[in-house]
Write an enzyme that holds these catalytic residues in place. Sequence first.
Site, PDB file in Angstrom:
ATOM      1  CG  ASP A  79      41.220  32.056  35.949  1.00 49.24           C
ATOM      2  OD1 ASP A  79      41.400  33.164  35.394  1.00 49.24           O
ATOM      3  OD2 ASP A  79      42.164  31.339  36.345  1.00 49.24           O
ATOM      4  CD  GLU A 172      46.375  35.660  35.978  1.00 51.01           C
ATOM      5  OE1 GLU A 172      47.435  36.271  36.190  1.00 51.01           O
ATOM      6  OE2 GLU A 172      45.685  35.160  36.905  1.00 51.01           O
TER       7      GLU A 172
END
Length: 408
Positions: A79, A172
């Site tokens: 991400d 994350e």
Amino acid sequence: MNIVDRFLKYVSFDTQSSEETETTPSTAKQWDLAHYLEEELRSLGFADVELDANGYLYATLPANTQREVPTIGFIAHMDTSPDCSGANVKPRIVHNYDGGDIELSEGIVSSPQKFPELLNHVGEDIIVTDGHTLLGADDKAGIAEIVSACVYLMEHPEIEHGKIRIGFNPDEEIGMGAHKFDVEKFGCAFGYTMDGSEVGEIEFENFNAAGAKISITGCSVHPGYAKDKMVNAGRVAAELVSMLPEQETPEHTEGYEGFFHLTGISGSCEKANLSFIIRDHDRQRFEERKACMRGVVEAINRKYGEGVAELDLRDQYYNMREKVEPMMYIIDIARQAISEAGMEPQVRAIRGGTDGAQLSFKGLPCPNIFAGGINFHGPYEFCPVQSLEKAMMTVVNIARITAETLGK
């Protein structure tokens, strides 16, 4: 496909995560990169390729030695930050950077006067954005480096290595990357996240972290008749912020200094909401900061009435140092690997967090190594090609040195 082409392909996927959902991954678009990587790893010949129901991708590079070598892991996240758009990224390579201003788009300039880090990379080939999105080196550089390093090992069977596991996870950037990471299935003695910044960095100290959400309930009364009746939630929110130490905020701290960071505030006379993050490397000072936040809320309630301010305070992650220190040889391996890739190792404390912190407390000691990107989370992010290559060789070296020093 070389490492640059691989990286440029990965950043073409919009994988921005979101704190506003309850799903894993937090955004459906993260699946697009996950599926692409799944197919890529299969086509490259990795074993045990598995994409689970939560968007976590695991794979194995089998050992090529008869010696017993501890299984090591390399981890990166798919991400990108919610802070800046990751859609329609338009990267460009500035070849042989000359140390001057870089025009990203008309009227948008990346200058060494504002970003002196650029001057550390004069003469290198720098990948930049067009100034309208982030680049995504955090952490697609890490993914490209890990995959490319494993391909390099496949192509150079003379380099002995033990079993290598790779793991790519979602979310994350919203602090959830390690929550559903299956450490037991990963099956590693130790690991490394490739999620740092400048070349040479090794990080095994990070903040202890907590998040605080405060809701304030006011009493809305016609302002012409409000004396001794109104409780203006917006003003109470502003008062609460002013009660925290003024100099203990991100803009006034550095190094090992912790802080209170107001990340969001909204409201009206009737209702207000505040969000904070609380950070400190030292565990005792971290606990004192949380106590300070509780004390501020209690003081507001003493002044305005019980229940006016409600606090939801939750720990997010802890300093991984206490889990890594008993295994300092994994830092020594990283130091040697970085040195042999032509860099000076730089051991630093993270003024932030990493999946490795949570993984360390889940039983996988996991320091963080540089990925090469700089100015993360914004349109001035850049990543030198040479940093990608050096990080890739650091992964190769870690695999080799682990076999040489820990193999039996």
